[in-house]
Design a protein around this motif. Sequence first.
Motif, PDB file in Angstrom:
ATOM      1  N   THR A  81     -10.057   5.038  -1.674  1.00 10.31           N
ATOM      2  CA  THR A  81     -10.391   6.386  -1.234  1.00 10.31           C
ATOM      3  C   THR A  81      -9.184   7.080  -0.617  1.00 10.31           C
ATOM      4  O   THR A  81      -8.212   6.433  -0.213  1.00 10.31           O
ATOM      5  CB  THR A  81     -11.521   6.359  -0.193  1.00 10.31           C
ATOM      6  OG1 THR A  81     -11.041   5.734   1.009  1.00 10.31           O
ATOM      7  CG2 THR A  81     -12.736   5.597  -0.718  1.00 10.31           C
ATOM      8  N   LEU A  82      -9.264   8.395  -0.526  1.00  9.63           N
ATOM      9  CA  LEU A  82      -8.174   9.147   0.087  1.00  9.63           C
ATOM     10  C   LEU A  82      -7.997   8.767   1.542  1.00  9.63           C
ATOM     11  O   LEU A  82      -6.879   8.762   2.058  1.00  9.63           O
ATOM     12  CB  LEU A  82      -8.436  10.653  -0.036  1.00  9.63           C
ATOM     13  CG  LEU A  82      -7.362  11.571   0.551  1.00  9.63           C
ATOM     14  CD1 LEU A  82      -5.997  11.306  -0.083  1.00  9.63           C
ATOM     15  CD2 LEU A  82      -7.753  13.039   0.369  1.00  9.63           C
ATOM     16  N   TYR A  83      -9.088   8.423   2.225  1.00  9.76           N
ATOM     17  CA  TYR A  83      -9.003   8.084   3.640  1.00  9.76           C
ATOM     18  C   TYR A  83      -8.076   6.890   3.855  1.00  9.76           C
ATOM     19  O   TYR A  83      -7.288   6.867   4.804  1.00  9.76           O
ATOM     20  CB  TYR A  83     -10.402   7.792   4.191  1.00  9.76           C
ATOM     21  CG  TYR A  83     -11.356   8.913   3.937  1.00  9.76           C
ATOM     22  CD1 TYR A  83     -11.317  10.079   4.693  1.00  9.76           C
ATOM     23  CD2 TYR A  83     -12.276   8.837   2.888  1.00  9.76           C
ATOM     24  CE1 TYR A  83     -12.173  11.134   4.434  1.00  9.76           C
ATOM     25  CE2 TYR A  83     -13.141   9.885   2.617  1.00  9.76           C
ATOM     26  CZ  TYR A  83     -13.082  11.034   3.390  1.00  9.76           C
ATOM     27  OH  TYR A  83     -13.929  12.083   3.120  1.00  9.76           O
ATOM     28  N   SER A  84      -8.161   5.910   2.993  1.00 10.30           N
ATOM     29  CA  SER A  84      -7.314   4.729   3.132  1.00 10.30           C
ATOM     30  C   SER A  84      -5.893   5.002   2.640  1.00 10.30           C
ATOM     31  O   SER A  84      -4.920   4.618   3.288  1.00 10.30           O
ATOM     32  CB  SER A  84      -7.912   3.557   2.350  1.00 10.30           C
ATOM     33  OG  SER A  84      -7.094   2.409   2.472  1.00 10.30           O
ATOM     34  N   VAL A  85      -5.763   5.674   1.497  1.00  9.67           N
ATOM     35  CA  VAL A  85      -4.431   5.913   0.928  1.00  9.67           C
ATOM     36  C   VAL A  85      -3.621   6.824   1.845  1.00  9.67           C
ATOM     37  O   VAL A  85      -2.455   6.551   2.147  1.00  9.67           O
ATOM     38  CB  VAL A  85      -4.551   6.516  -0.482  1.00  9.67           C
ATOM     39  CG1 VAL A  85      -3.160   6.725  -1.081  1.00  9.67           C
ATOM     40  CG2 VAL A  85      -5.366   5.603  -1.395  1.00  9.67           C
ATOM     41  N   ALA A  86      -4.236   7.911   2.314  1.00 10.62           N
ATOM     42  CA  ALA A  86      -3.550   8.790   3.267  1.00 10.62           C
ATOM     43  C   ALA A  86      -3.341   8.089   4.589  1.00 10.62           C
ATOM     44  O   ALA A  86      -2.329   8.291   5.270  1.00 10.62           O
ATOM     45  CB  ALA A  86      -4.353  10.076   3.476  1.00 10.62           C
ATOM     46  N   GLY A  87      -4.294   7.247   4.968  1.00 15.39           N
ATOM     47  CA  GLY A  87      -4.171   6.509   6.220  1.00 15.39           C
ATOM     48  C   GLY A  87      -2.995   5.561   6.238  1.00 15.39           C
ATOM     49  O   GLY A  87      -2.509   5.185   7.312  1.00 15.39           O
ATOM     50  N   GLY A  88      -2.515   5.168   5.048  1.00 12.14           N
ATOM     51  CA  GLY A  88      -1.333   4.302   4.992  1.00 12.14           C
ATOM     52  C   GLY A  88      -0.132   4.955   5.637  1.00 12.14           C
ATOM     53  O   GLY A  88       0.704   4.287   6.252  1.00 12.14           O
ATOM     54  N   PHE A  89      -0.034   6.285   5.521  1.00 11.56           N
ATOM     55  CA  PHE A  89       1.054   6.999   6.175  1.00 11.56           C
ATOM     56  C   PHE A  89       0.873   7.018   7.682  1.00 11.56           C
ATOM     57  O   PHE A  89       1.800   6.776   8.444  1.00 11.56           O
ATOM     58  CB  PHE A  89       1.147   8.428   5.643  1.00 11.56           C
ATOM     59  CG  PHE A  89       2.087   9.307   6.422  1.00 11.56           C
ATOM     60  CD1 PHE A  89       3.453   9.074   6.386  1.00 11.56           C
ATOM     61  CD2 PHE A  89       1.613  10.345   7.204  1.00 11.56           C
ATOM     62  CE1 PHE A  89       4.332   9.874   7.121  1.00 11.56           C
ATOM     63  CE2 PHE A  89       2.472  11.146   7.925  1.00 11.56           C
ATOM     64  CZ  PHE A  89       3.837  10.907   7.887  1.00 11.56           C
ATOM     65  N   SER A  90      -0.341   7.289   8.134  1.00  4.29           N
ATOM     66  CA  SER A  90      -0.570   7.363   9.576  1.00  4.29           C
ATOM     67  C   SER A  90      -0.385   6.002  10.236  1.00  4.29           C
ATOM     68  O   SER A  90       0.060   5.910  11.370  1.00  4.29           O
ATOM     69  CB  SER A  90      -1.973   7.898   9.873  1.00  4.29           C
ATOM     70  OG  SER A  90      -2.972   6.976   9.507  1.00  4.29           O
TER      71      SER A  90
END
Length: 231
Positions: A81-90
């Motif tokens: 999901t985008l939440y996990s993929v984007a969360g990789g940056f955070s």
Amino acid sequence: MQPVPSNSHSWLFNLTDPDPARRRAALDRQAELIATWSAGLRWSNTLWYQNGRSSDFSHSPRLTAEYDQAEAMQRNAIAQTLYSVAGGFSRARYQELDDSASESVPYAVLFLQWEVGFQHEWRTAAPWSPWELKERILRGFIKAGPLGWDEALLDLVMAAVNREHWCEDRWYAALARRLDSPELRNLLAEAAASTDPLVRLRAGYVSAVLDDRSTAVTVASWRRWLAATDG
């Protein structure tokens, strides 16, 4: 505009596609993944209750195997999901970005763009609040800089200036310092001439933040600036 990455997660960019059909297909795909994650969570919780509210299943190979499957089910679903993929940056903002974390940067920008373009879908697409991740991503860019995404982030800053205030928008004022440029100053000057008084105030505050780097960007500093402006 930055190119869309060509990988197994590239379909996530359809979440902001202007074509409603393409966007709906992406939303449905992400919803299915979240539903799978939720089913895995319920499975884990059921096993936990069956085991006397303990995660120690060492006494039962069967329960151990089931619990491992349930946990893997959650990890594999949410990772797409985008939440996990984007969360990789955070998650990487506390350290130097390695190659794998750098790959998540376009998705971190996408997460912010999704809110701007389709706020209702952004807010309702998952069973948890998206604002914590928004804050972590913005703070990540504040720490690491725009990482080649200056134009997209500049658009996001100005979108925040020119609309009503949304939760965690205050971090855009701090991000503006990372994007300070004649272009940003000109855009803020235009916003400062808006017929909307709130837009004028937000543009004025961001300009003040750029002019005085010693000012901490906080709710308190915003209120002090407002008080001084009203005075």
